[in-house]
Enzyme design. Structure first.
Site, mmCIF file in Angstrom:
data_model
loop_
_atom_site.group_PDB
_atom_site.id
_atom_site.type_symbol
_atom_site.label_atom_id
_atom_site.label_comp_id
_atom_site.label_asym_id
_atom_site.label_seq_id
_atom_site.Cartn_x
_atom_site.Cartn_y
_atom_site.Cartn_z
ATOM 1 C CE LYS A 61 -33.141 7.803 168.120
ATOM 2 N NZ LYS A 61 -32.731 8.409 166.835
ATOM 3 C CB ALA A 77 -27.976 12.474 167.454
ATOM 4 C CG ASP A 78 -34.494 11.624 166.118
ATOM 5 O OD1 ASP A 78 -34.392 10.385 166.035
ATOM 6 O OD2 ASP A 78 -35.356 12.274 165.508
ATOM 7 C CD GLN A 79 -31.345 15.885 160.212
ATOM 8 O OE1 GLN A 79 -31.292 14.929 159.452
ATOM 9 N NE2 GLN A 79 -30.462 16.860 160.175
ATOM 10 C CB ALA A 114 -32.217 17.055 169.072
#
Length: 201
Positions: A61, A77-79, A114
């Protein structure tokens, strides 16, 4: 002003919670979205752990948007959520959210959050943190009330809950950093931005 960089921090995320965290910390942001196919990115990455999957997505991203925004720092960001060996994605609808919550009822799941930073198309920072959350045993009566009250919000997050809202009623124990649970390891990110000279040290 704490922010020293010549441009606002570009935030490649649709998450209102992530944007709010950064704005509350005094950082001027420019929200945007990364046009990526998350499932295809994961396929290209091959078999990875849920924590690594979150980092792969955060990095992509940030990288994709940074290619278009010369000279800007771009945050991605990611989860991901894992219940033992089982990984969950955002539920498609109310019924899927109910089944997911029933599966997690009375059990502990891991949230992997993250963050990555890219500049001029190159990823220059990445970090993952994990929180452990234990749900109480959820009755059918509670699930009906929760789903009615939360509405469409249950499909907006990987866990079918927002901890800062009604989701708090789901839990009996939480171990981990609050910002990580909300979807952004904020302290490591701020530390990196200070080292880069973007924030007053």
């Amino acid at each position: 002003m704490l922010w020293l960089a010549p441009h606002p921090l570009v935030v490649a995320s649709r998450s209102a919670a992530r944007r709010a965290m950064l704005e509350a910390s005094g950082i001027p942001i420019e929200p945007t979205e990364a046009d990526i196919d998350e499932r295809q990115v994961e396929v290209r990455a091959g078999p990875v752990s849920p924590a690594q999957a979150a980092l792969v997505l955060a990095r992509e991203k940030a990288r994709v948007v940074a290619v278009q925004r010369s000279g800007c720092y771009v945050v991605g960001a990611d989860q991901t959520l894992a219940l033992g060996d089982r990984r969950f994605n955002k539920p498609a609808d109310r019924d899927a959210a109910r089944e997911q919550l029933k599966a997690m009822s009375g059990r502990t799941h891991a949230l992997h959050s993250a963050v990555a930073v890219a500049k001029d198309g190159r990823v220059i920072f990445g970090h993952v943190e994990t929180a452990q959350l234990t749900m109480r045993r959820l009755t059918d009566r509670f699930l009906d009330a929760y789903l009615d009250s939360a509405g469409d919000a249950v499909t907006a997050s990987v866990g079918a809950y927002q901890l800062e809202r009604l989701g708090i009623h789901l839990f009996e124990r939480i171990d981990g950093d609050h910002f990580t649970i909300l979807g952004l390891p904020l302290l490591p990110l701020l530390g990196f931005l200070r080292r880069e000279g973007c924030l007053v040290g």
